[in-house]
Design a protein around this motif. Structure first.
Motif, PDB file in Angstrom:
ATOM      1  N   ASP A  64       0.842  -1.201   0.000  1.00 32.08           N
ATOM      2  CA  ASP A  64       0.000   0.000   0.000  1.00 32.08           C
ATOM      3  C   ASP A  64       0.879   1.254   0.000  1.00 32.08           C
ATOM      4  N   PRO A  65       1.433   1.615  -1.162  1.00 32.50           N
ATOM      5  CA  PRO A  65       2.368   2.740  -1.232  1.00 32.50           C
ATOM      6  C   PRO A  65       1.746   4.117  -0.971  1.00 32.50           C
ATOM      7  N   GLU A  66       0.436   4.230  -0.997  1.00 35.46           N
ATOM      8  CA  GLU A  66      -0.197   5.515  -0.678  1.00 35.46           C
ATOM      9  C   GLU A  66      -0.287   5.721   0.833  1.00 35.46           C
ATOM     10  N   THR A  67      -0.323   4.630   1.565  1.00 32.61           N
ATOM     11  CA  THR A  67      -0.423   4.704   3.028  1.00 32.61           C
ATOM     12  C   THR A  67       0.948   4.680   3.675  1.00 32.61           C
ATOM     13  N   PHE A  68       1.772   3.739   3.282  1.00 30.03           N
ATOM     14  CA  PHE A  68       3.098   3.565   3.875  1.00 30.03           C
ATOM     15  C   PHE A  68       4.127   4.220   2.973  1.00 30.03           C
ATOM     16  N   VAL A  69       4.765   5.245   3.506  1.00 25.16           N
ATOM     17  CA  VAL A  69       5.624   6.110   2.707  1.00 25.16           C
ATOM     18  C   VAL A  69       7.035   6.124   3.292  1.00 25.16           C
ATOM     19  N   LEU A  70       7.928   6.810   2.598  1.00 28.38           N
ATOM     20  CA  LEU A  70       9.303   6.910   3.078  1.00 28.38           C
ATOM     21  C   LEU A  70       9.880   8.258   2.666  1.00 28.38           C
ATOM     22  N   HIS A  71      10.625   8.847   3.551  1.00 24.76           N
ATOM     23  CA  HIS A  71      11.440  10.027   3.247  1.00 24.76           C
ATOM     24  C   HIS A  71      12.887   9.550   3.328  1.00 24.76           C
ATOM     25  N   PRO A  72      13.767  10.038   2.448  1.00 26.59           N
ATOM     26  CA  PRO A  72      15.157   9.572   2.446  1.00 26.59           C
ATOM     27  C   PRO A  72      15.854   9.634   3.807  1.00 26.59           C
ATOM     28  N   HIS A  73      15.474  10.590   4.648  1.00 24.79           N
ATOM     29  CA  HIS A  73      16.093  10.718   5.973  1.00 24.79           C
ATOM     30  C   HIS A  73      15.968   9.429   6.793  1.00 24.79           C
ATOM     31  N   HIS A  77      16.868   3.408   8.619  1.00 26.88           N
ATOM     32  CA  HIS A  77      16.354   3.068   9.946  1.00 26.88           C
ATOM     33  C   HIS A  77      15.133   2.161   9.853  1.00 26.88           C
ATOM     34  N   GLY A  78      14.953   1.332  10.844  1.00 33.63           N
ATOM     35  CA  GLY A  78      13.801   0.428  10.903  1.00 33.63           C
ATOM     36  C   GLY A  78      12.569   1.144  11.417  1.00 33.63           C
ATOM     37  N   LEU A  79      12.097   2.091  10.654  1.00 33.46           N
ATOM     38  CA  LEU A  79      10.925   2.879  11.024  1.00 33.46           C
ATOM     39  C   LEU A  79       9.867   2.767   9.943  1.00 33.46           C
ATOM     40  N   ILE A  80       8.609   2.856  10.365  1.00 27.46           N
ATOM     41  CA  ILE A  80       7.480   2.778   9.436  1.00 27.46           C
ATOM     42  C   ILE A  80       6.788   4.126   9.446  1.00 27.46           C
ATOM     43  N   LEU A  81       6.714   4.760   8.290  1.00 30.80           N
ATOM     44  CA  LEU A  81       6.041   6.041   8.150  1.00 30.80           C
ATOM     45  C   LEU A  81       4.683   5.806   7.520  1.00 30.80           C
ATOM     46  N   VAL A  82       3.653   6.406   8.128  1.00 28.85           N
ATOM     47  CA  VAL A  82       2.284   6.260   7.636  1.00 28.85           C
ATOM     48  C   VAL A  82       1.759   7.655   7.320  1.00 28.85           C
ATOM     49  N   ALA A  83       1.294   7.835   6.097  1.00 25.57           N
ATOM     50  CA  ALA A  83       0.848   9.141   5.632  1.00 25.57           C
ATOM     51  C   ALA A  83      -0.302   9.682   6.478  1.00 25.57           C
ATOM     52  N   ALA A  84      -0.268  10.988   6.700  1.00 26.23           N
ATOM     53  CA  ALA A  84      -1.332  11.669   7.439  1.00 26.23           C
ATOM     54  C   ALA A  84      -2.673  11.387   6.774  1.00 26.23           C
ATOM     55  N   GLY A  85      -3.673  11.137   7.592  1.00 24.76           N
ATOM     56  CA  GLY A  85      -5.010  10.854   7.082  1.00 24.76           C
ATOM     57  C   GLY A  85      -5.212   9.417   6.653  1.00 24.76           C
ATOM     58  N   ARG A  86      -4.156   8.615   6.717  1.00 24.46           N
ATOM     59  CA  ARG A  86      -4.252   7.210   6.323  1.00 24.46           C
ATOM     60  C   ARG A  86      -3.845   6.272   7.459  1.00 24.46           C
ATOM     61  N   ILE A  87      -3.673   6.826   8.659  1.00 24.20           N
ATOM     62  CA  ILE A  87      -3.272   6.015   9.811  1.00 24.20           C
ATOM     63  C   ILE A  87      -4.521   5.364  10.390  1.00 24.20           C
ATOM     64  N   ASP A  88      -4.649   4.077  10.167  1.00 19.48           N
ATOM     65  CA  ASP A  88      -5.793   3.314  10.650  1.00 19.48           C
ATOM     66  C   ASP A  88      -5.640   3.066  12.149  1.00 19.48           C
ATOM     67  N   PRO A  89      -6.628   3.441  12.950  1.00 22.43           N
ATOM     68  CA  PRO A  89      -6.507   3.248  14.396  1.00 22.43           C
ATOM     69  C   PRO A  89      -6.269   1.792  14.812  1.00 22.43           C
ATOM     70  N   ASP A  90      -6.882   0.839  14.133  1.00 27.65           N
ATOM     71  CA  ASP A  90      -6.659  -0.570  14.496  1.00 27.65           C
ATOM     72  C   ASP A  90      -5.211  -0.967  14.230  1.00 27.65           C
ATOM     73  N   TRP A  91      -4.673  -0.557  13.080  1.00 29.62           N
ATOM     74  CA  TRP A  91      -3.279  -0.855  12.758  1.00 29.62           C
ATOM     75  C   TRP A  91      -2.367  -0.160  13.769  1.00 29.62           C
ATOM     76  N   ALA A  92      -2.648   1.114  14.041  1.00 25.23           N
ATOM     77  CA  ALA A  92      -1.811   1.877  14.965  1.00 25.23           C
ATOM     78  C   ALA A  92      -1.834   1.270  16.367  1.00 25.23           C
ATOM     79  N   SER A  93      -2.990   0.828  16.814  1.00 21.86           N
ATOM     80  CA  SER A  93      -3.096   0.213  18.135  1.00 21.86           C
ATOM     81  C   SER A  93      -2.226  -1.038  18.223  1.00 21.86           C
ATOM     82  N   ALA A  94      -2.320  -1.892  17.228  1.00 24.29           N
ATOM     83  CA  ALA A  94      -1.526  -3.125  17.218  1.00 24.29           C
ATOM     84  C   ALA A  94      -0.034  -2.809  17.137  1.00 24.29           C
ATOM     85  N   ARG A  95       0.348  -1.881  16.276  1.00 28.20           N
ATOM     86  CA  ARG A  95       1.760  -1.531  16.090  1.00 28.20           C
ATOM     87  C   ARG A  95       2.318  -0.909  17.366  1.00 28.20           C
TER      88      ARG A  95
END
Length: 115
Positions: A64-73, A77-95
């Motif tokens: 899902d490249p529209e939801t999970f994004v990346l900035h070169p910075h 790093h082992g970080l997951i970036l989720v686009a604003a307005g696309r952060i699902d509360p159920d996914w966020a709760s589990a993560r």
């Protein structure tokens, strides 16, 4: 869907996980769990940042490249970036719950689970 840092911060606090505190890192508001960075908002792009792994991030971005994004910075790093307005509360709760558990000292987690 979660759209802003204020919404993500409030949502994370609503999980009522102990040892979660507000902090400032690199001049930006963050949340720490057990004294370690746990969740924050990117100052580079409109996205929430969650702990994870590079492999998981690549899998999510592929699915899902529209939801999970990346900035070169953050590429190294082992970080997951989720686009604003696309952060699902159920996914966020589990993560957030999983990363909170991963960060917890073993003794603390054993006592927490026993309750």
């Amino acid at each position: 869907m979660i759209r802003t840092w204020a919404e993500l911060r409030d949502f994370a606090h609503s999980l009522d996980l102990p040892e979660v505190t507000d902090a400032v890192s690199w001049g930006n508001p963050t949340l720490k769990a057990h004294g370690k960075l746990w969740c924050w908002w990117s100052p580079y792009i409109e996205a929430g940042i969650f702990k994870g792994s590079i492999e998981e991030r690549e899998m999510l971005m592929s699915a899902d490249p529209e939801t999970f994004v990346l900035h070169p910075h953050y590429a190294k790093h082992g970080l997951i970036l989720v686009a604003a307005g696309r952060i699902d509360p159920d996914w966020a709760s589990a993560r957030l719950t999983q990363s909170w558990r991963d960060m917890a000292p073993k003794k603390f987690l054993k006592e927490w689970d026993a309750r």
